[in-house]
Design an enzyme around this catalytic site. Structure first.
Site: not given
Length: 920
Positions: A725, A853
């Site tokens: 990722g 977030d």
């Protein structure tokens, strides 16, 4: 609390006041349609890779495109005028994913584009400049990148640009200054660099400018002061330097909000600011280097609501008549040099009683002196935050402090306050944090304190309090932290108090006169991290129930008269990091199992009656980490301890040698037999273990010290084959640490990106003191240099075999799983896991943490599909603020980092004023 949050709120206030609500209804079906528009819309659809709710399902050949969802056409010419596919109209987390097709520029009659709150990535094509009729462009909260198209300058009718919360880079296009009708320009929370273009001063129609949270440098352009109608300027969270141009104070008479928090600005405020900016409502200057006095003229600004001057270098007195600004909601002056050390320093507090809606008053960490005025008790009943600590204030706490019925935080600490704690404090039934530590308070702790059932953090340490702990405190079943250290409290420790199972952060009863034994109810503290009962007069043996406290990280029992053998007491406390049993009467052998406690970094066993051999492994191998002095019958240990060698009798040696030989022969034979019988089975399990790594839930190496070389080896040189990722500040690799033989995730920060180091620090600060089953565990960190001599920072995290929730929601296949096939039960369980994590961060941490977030790509799934919240790179620490319980007062939420769609991690702070109602 940091006031940059409010800059975001102010922008919203103007945004909603000026934005136009548009209908999604399509016009009547017609056989005649513009083929160009239809093909452009279909090309736009082709760029969508995921549409989980079928928002574009009506985009087919059976309906005229003017009837498609999100499309509005002009009645006369049947051309597309509005494209509204805002994620705000969809369910939370169910947004469109894809890229923005350049074909959108073929919709030449388009006036309004609303694509906010989706997951569009890639760049905006320069062809967008062909939309010369475009008025509104809203693409906030996506993942768009690259530079902001300079060709927007061809859209001469453009009035509203909202591109916040994306990943745009580069400089602010100078060409935007040529848009003659531009009134709102919102570019906050991107990665923009360079300086603010002075040419923006040519946009005479500009009303609101928000550039918050970028990486802008240089000075604030004096040219902006030429925009006479400018009402809102938000420049917080950048790297701006220099002074605020004097023309701002003299020319912008219509200015409503001026927000420059978290920069590197300096200079003074002009004495006439209150007269030159008569419409000012929000003045936020926190976390800069401003100096000088607070101008008296601010008292004349009747519209002033939010005044934050904290974390600067202001000095001198506070205007005595500041309360003439009757509409004040927030008054924040902490961490300055205010005050003259005189008896009348706090006279301004009396004038603040005129501010009937005051919510927040913080003057901590200044040079204020003088008595605490009784008028504090007459402040607004809407006040929920009052902090006056770390000053030279003296006198008593007002007896009528209980009048402040909505108070949620009261901090009067590190002052010269004397007298007793008023019994009226029990009327503050909404209070969650009470900090009266480090004063000279005396008398007894009032029984009425047990009425404050919402208490989470109670700290009365370092005073002269006497008597016993009131049993009514057992009513406070939400307590996470309790501190009575450094007083003159006595009697036995109440089992009702030490048995409060909610305590998870700290229970500190040290340096008092408590007697008797440690109650067996201590075993109820199953999630407590710190227990300190040192420097008392406690006696007896340690109760066996202490074994239930498996989350204990620090245990201090020194300076009492405890006795007994502890060889089996601490066997289950494998998370312990610091253990001090010194100056007691413990006896027996030092527990050898302490060698295996991997987190133990401090062990003090001095001045007891321990005997026998001192172990040498684990913490015992570091002589600077342990102390065993004052135990006359100890021997052995590492040489640095300078203990005598343990004696061994000759007969024992011969006997042991004979036994050893017999054992060796027998064991060797057994091992050979087992090897011959179990080779096939062993090979099978070896293959299986390679396919399925062992769970990290049982791993005890979370604080291993790892080097760059180890991480390099674990990830095969950070090879692309192990890349699992990427994020805003770096990449994540899968790896196997050889020392623990477990699969881990290694998050490597790209330190060339601005903000990466700050993100690393934020994530470390957020995760080092929190533990929850639904948070991704940080095992250790590495701050070193790589083989090329460059700075290197990485986090080693628990590996999540099932990846992120984003992949399950928006992908189709990953080789093993049919992704995107989460059934209702799985989705519900994941939602519960996330809610549990958010509840812990907001309500059960010593200092509340706002994730800032929270999104599917930052939620990870373990082997059993349990959800774990990760990526705390943008996390913020906030004081606990919770909505008032008053049903008569309308209260709405102030938001952090979002508009419209409210992520659970952002919907945190509440305000009692209509100005915030437009932010929901």
């Amino acid at each position: 609390m940091r006031m940059e949050l409010w800059s975001f709120i102010f922008s919203l206030n103007l945004f909603f006041a000026m934005n136009v609500v548009h209908s999604n209804s399509a016009t009547t079906t017609t056989l005649l349609g513009n083929e160009t528009d239809r093909m452009a819309l279909l090309a736009f659809k082709d760029g969508i890779t995921s549409d989980p709710l079928g928002a574009l399902s009506s985009w087919n050949h059976t309906l005229h495109f003017c009837q498609w969802n999100g499309v509005t056409c002009g009645r006369r010419h049947q051309r597309v005028t509005v494209l509204n596919l805002s994620g705000e109209n969809l369910l939370s987390g169910q947004t469109l994913v894809g890229t923005l097709s350049p074909a959108i520029s073929n919709l030449t009659f388009l006036r309004e584009i609303y694509l906010q709150q989706n997951s569009f990535s890639g760049q905006i094509s320069q062809d967008i400049g062909r939309l010369f009729r475009l008025r509104h462009l809203n693409m906030r909260h996506n993942s768009l990148e690259g530079e902001i198209p300079s060709n927007l300058t061809h859209c001469r009718d453009l009035r509203f640009i909202e591109l916040s919360y994306n990943e745009f880079t580069g400089k602010i296009p100078i060409q935007l200054s040529t848009l003659p009708k531009l009134s709102l320009l919102f570019l906050r929370q991107n990665n923009l660099t360079g300086s603010i273009p002075p040419q923006l001063g040519n946009v005479s129609s500009l009303i609101s400018l928000n550039l918050r949270a970028n990486s802008l440098v240089g000075h604030i352009p004096d040219d902006l002061a030429r925009i006479n109608n400018l009402k809102l300027i938000v420049l917080s969270g950048n790297l701006l330097s220099g002074t605020v141009p004097s023309s701002f104070y003299n020319n912008l008479s219509f200015l409503v909000g001026f927000v420059v928090t978290e920069n590197q600005l300096h200079g003074t405020l002009p004495p006439n600011i209150g007269f030159s900016l008569p419409k000012l409502q929000y003045l936020l200057l926190a976390i800069n280097q401003f100096t000088g006095k607070i101008p008296n003229s601010l008292s004349n600004v009747s519209s002033l609501e939010l005044l934050d001057m904290g974390d600067n270098q202001f000095s001198g007195p506070v205007p005595e008549n500041i309360g003439w600004a009757r509409n004040l909601l927030i008054f924040e002056l902490s961490y300055n040099y205010l005050g003259l050390g005189r008896a009348d320093d706090l006279k301004f507090i009396t004038s603040l009683t005129n501010c009937s809606n005051l919510n927040w008053l913080s003057i901590e960490s200044n040079h204020f002196a003088g008595p605490l005025p009784n008028s504090v008790a007459n402040l607004s009943t809407y006040l929920y935050w009052l902090s006056i600590g770390e000053n030279q204030i003296y006198g008593n706490i007002p007896s009528q402090i209980g009048n402040l019925i909505n108070l949620q935080h009261l901090g009067i600490y590190s002052t010269f306050i004397t007298g007793s704690i008023p019994t009226s404090i029990g009327m503050l039934q909404n209070l969650q944090q009470l900090n009266l530590r480090n004063n000279s308070l005396s008398g007894k702790i009032p029984y009425s304190i047990g009425n404050i059932t919402q208490l989470i953090d109670l700290n009365l340490g370092s005073n002269n309090l006497q008597g016993s702990i009131p049993l009514t405190l057992a009513n406070c079943t939400k307590l996470l932290s309790l501190g009575f250290f450094g007083n003159k409290l006595g009697g036995t420790i109440p089992k009702q108090i030490i048995g409060l199972s909610s305590l998870s952060m700290a229970l500190d009863l040290s340096q008092n006169f408590f007697t008797g034994s440690l109650p067996s109810e201590v075993g109820n503290l199953k999630i407590l991290e710190l227990l300190n009962v040192s420097q008392n007069k406690l006696s007896g043996e340690i109760p066996s129930t202490l074994a239930n406290c498996k989350s204990m990280r620090e245990l201090y029992m020194q300076g009492n008269t405890f006795r007994g053998d502890v060889s089996s007491v601490f066997t289950t406390l494998t998370s312990i990091e610091a253990l001090d049993l010194s100056y007691n009467n413990f006896s027996g052998k030092i527990p050898k199992y302490l060698e295996g406690f991997k987190f133990l970094r401090y062990l003090n066993l001095s001045f007891n009656n321990f005997e026998g051999e001192v172990p040498e492994q684990g913490v015992f191998g570091n002589a600077s980490a342990i102390s065993v002095v004052g135990n006359d019958n100890l021997c052995g240990g590492v040489p640095e301890l300078k203990l005598p060698t343990c004696p061994v009798l000759a007969n024992d040696r011969r006997g042991k040698a004979h036994v050893s030989r017999v054992i060796i022969v027998v064991v060797s034979a057994v091992v050979c037999l087992i090897f011959l019988l179990c080779v096939p089975t062993s090979l099978y399990w070896i293959r299986k273990s390679r396919k399925k790594p062992s769970s990290l839930s049982s791993m005890e190496g979370r604080h291993l010290k790892v080097s760059y070389a180890e991480l390099f080896k674990a990830t095969d040189g950070f090879s692309s084959a192990n890349l699992i990722g990427t994020g805003s500040y770096g990449s994540v690799y899968k790896g196997i640490l050889s020392r623990i033989e477990n699969v881990v995730a290694v998050k490597v920060l790209n330190l060339h990106l601005r903000g990466a180091s700050k993100s690393f620090t934020a994530e470390c600060n957020a995760l080092r003191n929190i533990r929850h089953r639904n948070l991704v565990k940080i095992l250790t960190s590495c701050s070193s240099i790589d083989f090329g001599g460059n700075d290197f920072k990485a986090l080693v995290l628990e590996f999540m075999p099932n990846g992120s929730l984003e992949k399950w929601l928006h992908s189709k296949l990953d080789g093993q799983h049919q992704l995107g096939s989460l059934n209702f039960i799985k989705r519900l369980n994941i939602a519960i896991d996330i809610a549990s994590a958010m509840d812990y961060l907001h309500h059960h941490c010593h200092t509340p943490i706002v994730h800032c977030d929270l999104k599917p790509s930052n939620i990870f799934l373990d082997e059993d599909m349990n959800a774990h919240v990760g990526d705390f790179g943008l996390a913020k620490f906030y004081p606990r603020i919770i909505q008032s319980s008053s049903e008569d007062q309308s209260s709405t939420n102030g938001l952090k980092g979002t508009i419209g769609y409210i992520a659970p991690g952002n919907n945190f702070i509440n305000f009692h004023h209509p100005v915030y109602s437009q932010c929901v």
